[in-house]
Design an enzyme around this catalytic site. Structure first.
Site, mmCIF file in Angstrom:
data_model
loop_
_atom_site.group_PDB
_atom_site.id
_atom_site.type_symbol
_atom_site.label_atom_id
_atom_site.label_comp_id
_atom_site.label_asym_id
_atom_site.label_seq_id
_atom_site.Cartn_x
_atom_site.Cartn_y
_atom_site.Cartn_z
ATOM 1 N N GLU A 35 0.883 -1.163 0.000
ATOM 2 C CA GLU A 35 0.000 0.000 0.000
ATOM 3 C C GLU A 35 0.927 1.221 0.000
ATOM 4 O O GLU A 35 1.806 1.301 0.859
ATOM 5 C CB GLU A 35 -0.824 0.028 1.286
ATOM 6 C CG GLU A 35 -1.836 -1.082 1.402
ATOM 7 C CD GLU A 35 -2.415 -1.138 2.819
ATOM 8 O OE1 GLU A 35 -3.386 -0.430 3.075
ATOM 9 O OE2 GLU A 35 -1.866 -1.878 3.654
ATOM 10 N N ARG A 262 4.661 -12.429 9.961
ATOM 11 C CA ARG A 262 5.268 -11.129 9.891
ATOM 12 C C ARG A 262 6.628 -11.193 10.568
ATOM 13 O O ARG A 262 6.800 -11.894 11.554
ATOM 14 C CB ARG A 262 4.388 -10.187 10.710
ATOM 15 C CG ARG A 262 4.197 -8.849 10.173
ATOM 16 C CD ARG A 262 3.035 -8.205 10.892
ATOM 17 N NE ARG A 262 2.061 -7.848 9.896
ATOM 18 C CZ ARG A 262 2.145 -6.739 9.156
ATOM 19 N NH1 ARG A 262 3.097 -5.865 9.342
ATOM 20 N NH2 ARG A 262 1.255 -6.493 8.233
ATOM 21 N N LYS A 272 4.401 0.828 9.262
ATOM 22 C CA LYS A 272 4.491 2.130 8.596
ATOM 23 C C LYS A 272 3.832 3.229 9.419
ATOM 24 O O LYS A 272 4.306 4.353 9.458
ATOM 25 C CB LYS A 272 3.844 2.047 7.210
ATOM 26 C CG LYS A 272 4.756 1.388 6.185
ATOM 27 C CD LYS A 272 4.065 1.271 4.847
ATOM 28 C CE LYS A 272 3.059 0.154 4.888
ATOM 29 N NZ LYS A 272 2.382 -0.088 3.624
HETATM 30 P P1 ATP Z 1 2.575 -1.987 7.918
HETATM 31 O O1 ATP Z 1 1.943 -2.513 9.147
HETATM 32 O O2 ATP Z 1 4.010 -1.697 8.085
HETATM 33 O O3 ATP Z 1 1.834 -0.845 7.307
HETATM 34 P P2 ATP Z 1 1.378 -3.553 5.876
HETATM 35 O O4 ATP Z 1 1.190 -5.015 5.909
HETATM 36 O O5 ATP Z 1 0.162 -2.717 6.014
HETATM 37 O O6 ATP Z 1 2.498 -3.191 6.905
HETATM 38 P P3 ATP Z 1 1.721 -3.409 3.073
HETATM 39 O O7 ATP Z 1 2.195 -2.267 2.250
HETATM 40 O O8 ATP Z 1 0.302 -3.809 2.986
HETATM 41 O O9 ATP Z 1 2.103 -3.091 4.581
HETATM 42 O O10 ATP Z 1 2.655 -4.671 2.832
HETATM 43 C C1 ATP Z 1 2.964 -5.234 1.596
HETATM 44 C C2 ATP Z 1 3.269 -6.681 1.791
HETATM 45 O O11 ATP Z 1 4.328 -6.859 2.707
HETATM 46 C C3 ATP Z 1 2.077 -7.428 2.344
HETATM 47 O O12 ATP Z 1 1.953 -8.654 1.669
HETATM 48 C C4 ATP Z 1 2.430 -7.625 3.789
HETATM 49 O O13 ATP Z 1 1.809 -8.771 4.301
HETATM 50 C C5 ATP Z 1 3.948 -7.746 3.749
HETATM 51 N N1 ATP Z 1 4.543 -7.322 5.011
HETATM 52 C C6 ATP Z 1 4.306 -6.179 5.678
HETATM 53 N N2 ATP Z 1 4.978 -6.142 6.829
HETATM 54 C C7 ATP Z 1 5.658 -7.303 6.922
HETATM 55 C C8 ATP Z 1 6.545 -7.876 7.890
HETATM 56 N N3 ATP Z 1 6.857 -7.242 9.014
HETATM 57 N N4 ATP Z 1 7.065 -9.089 7.636
HETATM 58 C C9 ATP Z 1 6.763 -9.740 6.499
HETATM 59 N N5 ATP Z 1 5.952 -9.267 5.552
HETATM 60 C C10 ATP Z 1 5.401 -8.055 5.746
HETATM 61 MG MG MG Z 2 -1.349 -3.618 4.590
#
Ligand code: ATP
Ligand code: MG
Length: 561
Positions: A35, A262, A272
């Site tokens: 995102e 994660r 983020k």
């Molecule tokens: P955040 O909580 O940091 O905003 P998010 O999951 O909302 O993380 P996205 O931009 O949706 O962030 O993530 C893109 C991809 O990366 C998704 O498939 C998500 O599951 C994966 N991802 C995000 N954070 C992690 C993590 N800490 N470890 C492994 N994969 C991750």
């Molecule tokens: Mg997300």
């Protein structure tokens, strides 16, 4: 290690099983779906390496897909930052895709769901809807609008799209089951009204599809075979499948969602939203501050893409969440920098040393190796003269026999130079040592004789010639948080654990060969650690970041406490 010879992780086992069961290899396709609401962090690196690693292993395309369904939080600058981070990590995507490119298709499908009686417009407030949700153990209750006529639903949904209604007045919901044991299946919202411009579709839309509705259908449109996400989406899988069932043509690939854990790193936060707070509240100087666990921060700090990939490979893909110690990441960094970073001399806490029997005004250029572990790295010359800087910690007036550095009456070798002996020192009125006076042995020059003919002394010190050294700003970093897991405390805000002394700026002196060093050049300052040139450096002023120390001093401190 190349991708094919790495051991399989559990996701790859799932893919192997699918292939064995007849899934055509040429239909394999993966995606990394960020995102665009912030910069990528070290947790994302796991997801990037997993998805792009699958692409490399199976020679299958991998899309970079922006899941850009929330105009309130998303921006074009984040899209650009994400692209540059993925590229820097060393991966090439097949297509650059945007969920926003599918808004029309998603809308058309939503209309067809309404026509089939599988979606309806709910005109209650969000509070009213929340009351009907039920609990995990009690079923929810139906909305009074659940059985609206198809024609009325179509009319209202079109009105929502055309901007006829205020935000919050209507939503489109899937008509599934208010008594489902999975709360996410209790008539989830598919669309909400949002009178907000989008960074790509501008004001074309004033309804925006929800993530769950968008994500799976985007996978399907792109014909992604394996949709990999983190564990918090495990409960969403049922909904992902339900939405797919409504639109899928059986002749096409049906994306399969699978979840992995994660990754969390110690002494930092990987979310983020939380990283944004650090930026907005001025705790750090932007997303790429070298103390940040973002890819851009790690890059600016001096991390190499290889070290990050090796770290991610080592921790692998897990089924359960856990905390990985940041010292493991630093271990991989040192391992790689040890191979690739040229050795240079710099003095960060200088004290003046004068060699009294070395002729005044004379200089000589001493040959020294660029990397003793790498013969191809070659040699360079460093200037030597009568007045030098050494590290203040490397001199003591008196010390016991275990102190192999310089003490009065004692001898050390100056790296790639001569053996010197400390004769005396001068102090200021407060007793601080201001200068050390030495003599040198002209016959002891490094490389001037055979190993045997040269005298040996225990200690070797790094140094710079004062007349030739360049002064530089050096930024020394410590952990950004004083707690191992700052966001895991129930009644405390993670911001309470910020390390107030995570940045120290000092002036150091570096050998003149670094005059033309460019941002991102990496070095080992001998005996001190790894450093790189910061983006703030100019032709007039060198600025270095301390990337990491030579040894894991942190681990030792932890053991003692
Ligand atoms: P955040 O909580 O940091 O905003 P998010 O999951 O909302 O993380 P996205 O931009 O949706 O962030 O993530 C893109 C991809 O990366 C998704 O498939 C998500 O599951 C994966 N991802 C995000 N954070 C992690 C993590 N800490 N470890 C492994 N994969 C991750
Ligand atoms: Mg997300």
């Amino acid at each position: 290690m190349d991708e094919a010879s790495k051991p399989l992780n559990f996701i790859e086992h799932i893919v192997e099983e699918d292939l064995e069961n007849g899934f055509p290899k040429e239909h394999l396709r993966f995606r990394f779906p960020p995102e665009p609401n912030g910069h990528l962090h070290i947790g994302h690196a796991s997801s990037i390496c997993l998805n792009f690693g699958l692409g490399l292993r199976y020679n299958a395309p991998v899309n970079l897909r922006f899941d850009d369904t929330n105009p309130a939080k998303e921006e074009k600058k984040y899209v650009e930052a994400i692209k540059s981070d993925v590229e820097w990590l060393g991966y090439k995507w097949d297509k650059e895709c945007y969920a926003s490119d599918y808004f029309q298709q998603l809308y058309d499908w939503a209309v067809s769901l309404i026509e089939k009686g599988k979606a309806y417009v709910d005109s209650q407030s969000s509070e009213e809807m929340a009351k009907q949700k039920g609990t995990p153990t009690e079923p929810g209750s139906n909305s009074p609008y659940r059985d609206r006529e198809v024609s009325e639903n179509l009319r209202l949904f079109e009105g929502m799209k055309n901007g006829d209604f205020e935000e919050g007045t209507h939503v489109l919901r899937a008509k599934i089951d208010m008594a489902s044991s999975n709360m996410l299946m209790r008539d989830p919202i598919m669309y909400r009204i949002l009178h907000q411009a989008h960074h790509r579709t501008n004001t074309d839309w004033c309804i925006y599809p929800m993530y769950d509705w968008t994500h799976g259908e985007s996978d399907y449109i792109e014909q992604v075979s394996h949709s990999l996400c983190t564990l918090e989406f495990a409960m969403h899988r049922e909904l992902y499948d339900w939405f797919l069932d409504q639109v899928r043509n059986p002749a096409q690939v049906r994306p399969k969602q699978r979840e992995f854990a994660r990754r969390n790193l110690s002494h930092t936060v990987v979310s983020k939203r939380k990283l944004l707070r650090l930026v907005e509240e001025g705790v750090v100087n932007g997303w790429d501050d070298p103390r940040m666990p973002t890819i851009s921060g790690l890059r600016r700090r001096g991390y190499t893409p290889e070290s990050i990939r090796n770290f991610v490979d080592t921790i692998g893909i897990a089924k359960r969440d856990n905390l990985i110690d940041v010292s493991l990441l630093e271990f991989h960094l040192r391992e790689h920098l040890n191979k690739v970073a040229p050795r240079v001399m710099a003095v960060l806490n200088p004290i003046k040393l004068v060699i009294e029997n070395y002729p005044e005004g004379e200089e000589e250029w001493l040959e020294t190796e660029n990397n003793p572990g790498d013969e191809t790295a070659g040699t360079r010359k460093v200037p030597f003269s009568r007045a030098l800087y050494i590290e203040r910690e490397d001199f003591r007036e008196e010390a016991n026999r275990k102190f192999f550095r310089l003490k009065l009456g004692g001898e050390v070798r100056l790296k790639s130079g001569y053996i010197i002996k400390a004769v005396s020192c001068t102090k200021d009125e407060n007793g601080n040592i201001m200068e050390i006076q030495c003599t040198y042995d002209p016959k002891s020059k490094s490389g001037s004789g055979t190993e045997e003919s040269l005298r040996k002394v225990k200690g070797t010190l790094h140094w710079v010639s004062i007349a030739h050294a360049i002064s530089a700003e050096v930024r020394l970093y410590d952990r950004l948080f004083v707690d191992e897991s700052p966001d895991s405390h129930k009644d405390r805000d993670f911001m309470d654990f910020v390390n107030k002394e995570s940045l120290k700026e000092i002036t150091g002196f570096v050998e003149p060969s670094l005059k033309d060093a460019k941002p991102e050049d990496r070095f080992q300052f001998q005996r001190l650690g790894y450093f790189n040139v910061d983006f703030d450096a100019t032709p007039e002023k060198l600025v270095f970041n301390r990337t990491v120390g030579l040894r894991d001093t942190w681990a030792k401190i932890q053991e003692k406490t």
